[in-house]
Design an enzyme around this catalytic site. Sequence first.
Site, PDB file in Angstrom:
ATOM      1  N   GLU A  47       0.702  -1.329   0.023  1.00 41.75           N
ATOM      2  CA  GLU A  47       0.018   0.672  -0.282  1.00 41.75           C
ATOM      3  C   GLU A  47       0.758   1.421   0.246  1.00 41.75           C
ATOM      4  OE1 GLU A  47      -3.079   1.676   3.026  1.00 41.75           O
ATOM      5  OE2 GLU A  47      -2.711   0.556   3.325  1.00 41.75           O
ATOM      6  N   LYS A 116      -9.083   2.801  -2.401  1.00 43.49           N
ATOM      7  CA  LYS A 116      -9.672   2.329  -1.123  1.00 43.49           C
ATOM      8  C   LYS A 116     -10.872   2.665  -0.557  1.00 43.49           C
ATOM      9  CE  LYS A 116      -7.359   1.560   3.316  1.00 43.49           C
ATOM     10  NZ  LYS A 116      -6.482   2.018   3.974  1.00 43.49           N
ATOM     11  N   CYS A 169      -5.509  -2.910   2.108  1.00 46.28           N
ATOM     12  CA  CYS A 169      -5.086  -2.746   3.664  1.00 46.28           C
ATOM     13  C   CYS A 169      -7.254  -3.472   4.666  1.00 46.28           C
ATOM     14  CB  CYS A 169      -5.096  -1.720   3.989  1.00 46.28           C
ATOM     15  SG  CYS A 169      -3.619  -2.027   5.994  1.00 46.28           S
TER      16      CYS A 169
END
Length: 641
Positions: A47, A116, A169
């Site tokens: 990330e 994200k 994540c």
Amino acid sequence: MDNFGFLKVAAAIPSLRVGDCTYNMERTAALAEEAARRGVEIAAFPELGITAYTCADLLLQPTLLDAAEEALVRLAKTTRKLPLVVIVGAPLRHGSALYNCAVVMTQGKLLGVVPKSYIPNYAEFYEDRWFASGAGITDEQIAVGGQTADFGADLTFEVNGAEFGVEICEDLWAPIPPSSQLALNGAKVIFNLSASPELAGKHLYLRTLVAQQSARCLAAYVYVSAGFGESSTDLVFAGNGLIAENGTLLREAERFSIDEQLVVADVDLQRLEFERRRNTSFRQREAASENTVIEMEIPEGLRAAVPERDVDPMPFVPKDEEHRSERCEEIFRIQSHGLAQRLRHTRCERAVVGISGGLDSTLALLVTVRTFDLLKLDRTGIIGITMPGFGTTDRTYHNALELMRELGVTVREIPIRDACLQHMRDIGLDPADRSAAYENAQARERTQILMDVANMEGGLVIGTGDLSELALGWATYNGDQMSMYGVNASVPKTLVRHLVKWVADTERDPSTRATLLDIIDTPVSPELLPADADGHIAQKTEDLVGPYELHDFFLYNFLRLGFGPEKILRLAEVAFEGSYDSETILKWLRIFFRRFFAQQFKRSAMPDGPKVGSVTLSPRGDWRMPSDASADVWLRELDRL
């Protein structure tokens, strides 16, 4: 993806400098080149790996954002000749907001950008300070370094027939991770670009989470997180690289390494397709919503002849001793509880078991003893019957008697020689004839004795045949194939031995332990042909039908994973390297398919018995097959090899 459905993927953890986009791009490109040399088709990086995750408020600086975008352009150009897809993390501007993104590129082109969805803003995380959520963004375009790419959280990508999705994540930690919908939309591999600082105890939870999500999605899951080089002002990043497939971790990185790492594994998309076809719950929700699928063909890269994944030669038997012990205990509980219910339902306090001195009848007797103890019934209600015949050896005969005495069950000895000779005279069979009739007459005589004694005593005949014998049809129809409850029916032969060994290891009485260990060392045999000149077993099952370890491997990969003959052969060559050559494996694989198809009629008429593992052949359970199905398609595939 190769012809067997293997896709080579990688979790790549490069060296990193906080805020140095040029350096980070160069290390990413170098690791991508190494991945290509190893035949990797899709490689994922951490990330925000282009800038570093720990840039904090620097992420709002146009200078850093411009540098990140320039680095992405250079990375696409540098890797344009590599036959692989690269997934990297970078902060990207879109409209008036900044997004934490996964950028998917190959052959110098940006395939798409995934923002994200879940932006953590608790504990050590402050991402809401810099990033907007990409949740709900669909059918949009983003401009990156002169290229325009699809932008959205629902994107899936198809490269050379392999469809995958990406989440970032915190998305994995959400109550309903985006990957769940991506899987339903068709993605068979999920890549997660993460930073994920290390905390005491967190890694075990992370491993479990990744494995569980791969199982829940019936997918492969590739998780890669930031490693050495991220700022340690307040946090430490250990560098996690985890590759899981349908609940099993295939590969993982060494944590806290200061060196770059490339974790590579072949994930089996063919297996995942099979799992999804057979799982009706998954199919009910599949393609529940529309999404954008980005397709791309890339040149075939290098591919090793041997897949980079462990191929277990004993898929029914856990490798780890502690796990194996737990499995044995659990199986005994399942078997004994199943039999307990049947005894209680039929109001029987008697059980009849034929004891040969072999592994299967030993296991059946041990289960019956445990069941009687569970129900607080006197063990003398278990009638163990040994029925010596033409092929019975002193070793098995004495072991049968000793085991019954040591376990405290009622012992009966009923020889079958005279009855079989009379029967042979009745039907006109020469006793010197060693045909199937000679052997089966003995098996049916034994079954008749067991059934009749059970009727006399008001008890149940406990079946002793195992899963491997059922698969091969290694049982006499209406002989040892039949019982009133088959406790071993879904226990494969390779596991039977370990179950008996587990009892021996936990047995307190030294005499019983010694008897069990000798039974374990006795060759597997039906003992239907006379012993040799020295009184030893002359009829060894594995000499006739093949090694059970091979047949159990074939059975698991055919039934549980849905593989075809050619793929099973290839995997067996890997699993049994050094033990069996290709010619030997191919010989027994042909026999397996011939016997499996030809002997289905015996399984169609098999008695009740408990399912203990992932494979069973009960016509009322996992496996439905017509008794007259042809094996020609499977055998022709082997004939071409």
